[in-house]
Enzyme design. Structure first.
Site, short mmCIF file in Angstrom:
data_model
loop_
_atom_site.label_atom_id
_atom_site.label_comp_id
_atom_site.label_asym_id
_atom_site.label_seq_id
_atom_site.Cartn_x
_atom_site.Cartn_y
_atom_site.Cartn_z
N CYS A 202 0.81 -1.21 0.00
CA CYS A 202 0.00 0.00 0.00
C CYS A 202 0.86 1.27 0.00
O CYS A 202 1.05 1.89 1.05
CB CYS A 202 -0.96 0.02 1.18
SG CYS A 202 -2.13 1.37 1.03
N CYS A 391 -5.96 1.91 -4.34
CA CYS A 391 -5.36 2.44 -3.12
C CYS A 391 -6.23 3.59 -2.63
O CYS A 391 -6.18 4.68 -3.19
CB CYS A 391 -3.95 2.91 -3.43
SG CYS A 391 -3.09 3.38 -1.94
C1 LIG Z 1 -0.47 -0.22 6.94
C2 LIG Z 1 -1.07 -0.95 5.78
C3 LIG Z 1 -2.07 -0.34 5.03
C4 LIG Z 1 -2.63 -1.00 3.95
N1 LIG Z 1 -3.65 -0.38 3.28
C5 LIG Z 1 -4.24 -1.01 2.26
C6 LIG Z 1 -5.38 -0.43 1.60
O1 LIG Z 1 -5.84 0.63 1.97
N2 LIG Z 1 -5.95 -1.12 0.58
C7 LIG Z 1 -5.46 -2.33 0.17
O2 LIG Z 1 -6.06 -2.90 -0.75
N3 LIG Z 1 -4.38 -2.91 0.75
C8 LIG Z 1 -3.77 -2.28 1.78
N4 LIG Z 1 -2.70 -2.88 2.43
C9 LIG Z 1 -2.01 -4.02 1.80
C10 LIG Z 1 -2.66 -5.38 2.00
O3 LIG Z 1 -2.91 -5.61 3.36
C11 LIG Z 1 -1.75 -6.46 1.42
O4 LIG Z 1 -1.44 -6.12 0.09
C12 LIG Z 1 -2.40 -7.83 1.47
O5 LIG Z 1 -2.62 -8.23 2.79
C13 LIG Z 1 -1.51 -8.86 0.75
O6 LIG Z 1 -2.05 -10.14 0.87
P1 LIG Z 1 -1.09 -11.42 0.89
O7 LIG Z 1 -1.99 -12.57 1.07
O8 LIG Z 1 -0.16 -11.38 -0.26
O9 LIG Z 1 -0.18 -11.23 2.18
P2 LIG Z 1 -0.66 -11.24 3.69
O10 LIG Z 1 -2.08 -10.85 3.80
O11 LIG Z 1 0.36 -10.44 4.42
O12 LIG Z 1 -0.55 -12.77 4.14
C14 LIG Z 1 0.65 -13.50 4.11
C15 LIG Z 1 0.45 -14.75 4.97
O13 LIG Z 1 1.57 -15.60 4.75
C16 LIG Z 1 1.97 -16.14 6.00
N5 LIG Z 1 3.40 -16.49 5.91
C17 LIG Z 1 4.44 -15.63 5.80
N6 LIG Z 1 5.60 -16.32 5.76
C18 LIG Z 1 5.27 -17.64 5.83
C19 LIG Z 1 6.03 -18.84 5.86
N7 LIG Z 1 7.37 -18.85 5.79
N8 LIG Z 1 5.36 -20.01 5.95
C20 LIG Z 1 4.00 -20.05 6.02
N9 LIG Z 1 3.24 -18.94 6.01
C21 LIG Z 1 3.88 -17.75 5.92
C22 LIG Z 1 1.67 -15.05 7.00
O14 LIG Z 1 1.50 -15.57 8.32
C23 LIG Z 1 0.38 -14.44 6.45
O15 LIG Z 1 -0.76 -15.05 7.03
C24 LIG Z 1 -2.15 -2.28 3.56
C25 LIG Z 1 -1.16 -2.90 4.33
C26 LIG Z 1 -0.63 -2.27 5.43
C27 LIG Z 1 0.42 -2.96 6.27
#
Ligand SMILES: Cc1cc2nc3c(=O)[nH]c(=O)nc-3n(C[C@H](O)[C@H](O)[C@H](O)COP(=O)(O)OP(=O)(O)OC[C@H]3O[C@@H](n4cnc5c(N)ncnc54)[C@H](O)[C@@H]3O)c2cc1C
Length: 451
Positions: A202, A391
């Site tokens: 983000c 965003c």
């Molecule tokens: C402050 C902030 C503000 C944000 N604002 C927005 C917004 O306004 N709008 C928006 O759309 N997005 C926003 N986001 C971004 C959004 O949250 C992420 O892009 C999204 O969560 C990505 O999803 P993901 O599944 O790729 O990763 P995540 O949701 O982070 O999930 C990753 C998962 O993998 C697991 N994992 C990690 N390493 C391992 C391992 N070695 N073995 C097994 N499991 C593992 C973790 O435990 C976690 O559960 C924001 C994020 C933050 C931090």
């Protein structure tokens, strides 16, 4: 929620309708999108049970007649990370942004509560911390990204808040940030806000917390006591031309200075001083100038990269703009790995040139899931993701500039039929952000709906 109490089902639908959020209504289960079924067989392992991993698990489980799906994730909690900004600005309470992971895991899926330490894509084997080896036929790589705390000298995750240096890219950090913003607005002084030079989740988040701090001070009638300065490592404040002019105007109207090309190196928390460098390229020459700024309140963005086990597995880009931080080498349209066709990768760890947001994940999931099923059926994966990301840049308590765009930075407005000019901040988009998107996440996306 403090400002906005938990909404009723009726109000949820009213706001969804007012903002034109048809997908939101779908997400609530009223309308089931993209029904499909397949006889494809094979063991699917999903690494990461965040927003990408669980959405994939739920959709694949619904589509496959004989699903064999394992999710590996160590976390007890499912965080709604987009809500961290709202925790850091006092709109949400900390407990509003997480649920027990066991209640989010789709039924019929095997959950291995463990950490992946190694991955060997040639032998299709995963090594976990406690459960040993796990093999797969097809892999969904969705472990998000890792925050590289050690790339900012002088501060770590455990010392967040020391010297009034904060970040909302951390659950505890977001809570400390809200306390510090309130104190800062009362006492006054200089607030310094920074982003970072790596790709980060983000990209709007550092800008949002800066503008919310400004508005909080105005609401407290202490705006004249605070100075606010924003430093970006980038060559411009925001790189989506449809939205950038208004965002620049807002920074100008609110009297927040913007300094470009400047990245954080370290923080001297004892002296409340942030060490940065300004990097400019003139012709072939790269000119690096040290910049040292004193602050009273600091919000910084830590550098981020693909998880270490992903990099060590040889799945990352080795050349081009995405090579530096280990982002996974996938085709930007099909989301299939360039070397291993039995691997799809989506979410924050994917090496694709779009914004790392859960909004992007929402559009990646049906493409990645369908391409995986087509691969399992021995067919050509032909579904294409257009780079959609959104965003919602919160510009004050009550308005959001809802930036939605594709790979070419063309606006992808979700509400083209309304009278709203989406190149400007909107009250309806604030309602969407604060009241609709979280239920959309937990009740829609994670259950395999609302794409
Ligand atoms: C402050 C902030 C503000 C944000 N604002 C927005 C917004 O306004 N709008 C928006 O759309 N997005 C926003 N986001 C971004 C959004 O949250 C992420 O892009 C999204 O969560 C990505 O999803 P993901 O599944 O790729 O990763 P995540 O949701 O982070 O999930 C990753 C998962 O993998 C697991 N994992 C990690 N390493 C391992 C391992 N070695 N073995 C097994 N499991 C593992 C973790 O435990 C976690 O559960 C924001 C994020 C933050 C931090």
């Amino acid at each position: 929620m403090s400002d906005t109490k938990k909404i009723s089902r009726r109000k949820f639908f009213k706001i969804a309708a007012a903002t034109g959020a048809v997908g939101t209504v779908a997400a609530a289960g009223i309308y089931k999108a993209t029904e499909f079924s397949s006889n494809a067989k094979g063991k699917i392992v999903i690494i990461g049970g965040g927003c990408a991993g669980l959405s994939m698990a739920a959709l694949l489980h619904r589509w496959l007649k004989e699903p064999d799906i394992t999710v590996i994730d160590p976390s007890d909690r499912q965080y709604y990370q987009p809500g961290f900004t709202l925790v850091a600005s006092g709109v949400y309470e900390p407990d509003d942004v997480w649920k027990d992971q066991k209640d989010c895991m789709p039924s019929g899926v095997t959950w291995v509560k463990d950490v992946v330490k190694e991955l060997d894509p040639s032998s299709k084997a995963i090594k976990t911390e406690k459960n040993g080896k796990i093999s797969y036929d097809f892999l969904v790589l969705a472990p998000g990204l890792q925050i590289d705390w050690d790339r900012t000298e002088g501060i770590s995750q455990s010392t967040l808040g020391q010297g009034n240096a904060h970040t909302i890219y951390d659950f505890e950090g977001a809570q400390k940030t809200w306390k510090a913003i309130q104190e800062f607005a009362q006492k006054g002084g200089r607030g310094v806000f920074t982003d970072t030079y790596t790709k980060h989740k983000c990209g709007g988040a550092p800008k949002k917390i800066c503008l919310l701090t400004e508005h909080h001070a105005r609401k407290q009638n202490t705006r004249d006591k605070v100075t606010l300065d924003y430093f970006t490592a980038d060559k411009e404040l925001y790189d989506v031309p449809y939205f950038t002019p208004r965002l620049l105007e807002i920074y100008n109207e609110r009297n927040v200075s913007i300094t470009l090309h400047t990245r954080v190196k370290g923080i001297d928390t004892a002296a409340k001083r942030v060490h940065m460098e300004r990097i400019e390229t003139i012709g072939d020459e790269k000119i690096v100038t040290p910049v040292i700024e004193d602050y009273d309140f600091l919000h910084f963005t830590p550098p981020m990269s693909a998880p270490t086990f992903v990099r060590e597995a040889g799945l990352s880009w080795t050349e081009g703009g995405l090579a530096a931080d280990g982002w996974v080498m996938v085709d930007k349209e099909t989301l299939i790995h360039k070397t291993y066709p039995n691997i799809v990768c989506l979410g924050d760890c994917a090496g694709i040139p779009t914004s790392k947001t859960s909004a992007a994940v929402r559009k990646q999931v049906p493409v990645a899931a369908m391409n995986l099923v087509l691969t399992m059926e021995g067919k050509t994966p032909d579904q294409k993701y257009n780079g959609y990301a959104a965003c919602p840049i919160i510009t004050d308590y009550g308005h959001v500039l809802l930036c939605e765009f594709d790979y070419d930075k063309n606006p992808q407005i979700s509400f083209p039929f309304t009278m709203l000019d989406m190149s400007k901040e909107q009250a309806a988009a604030w309602q969407l952000k604060v009241e609709v998107l979280k239920p959309l996440y937990y009740q829609g996306m994670l259950n395999g709906y609302g794409f």
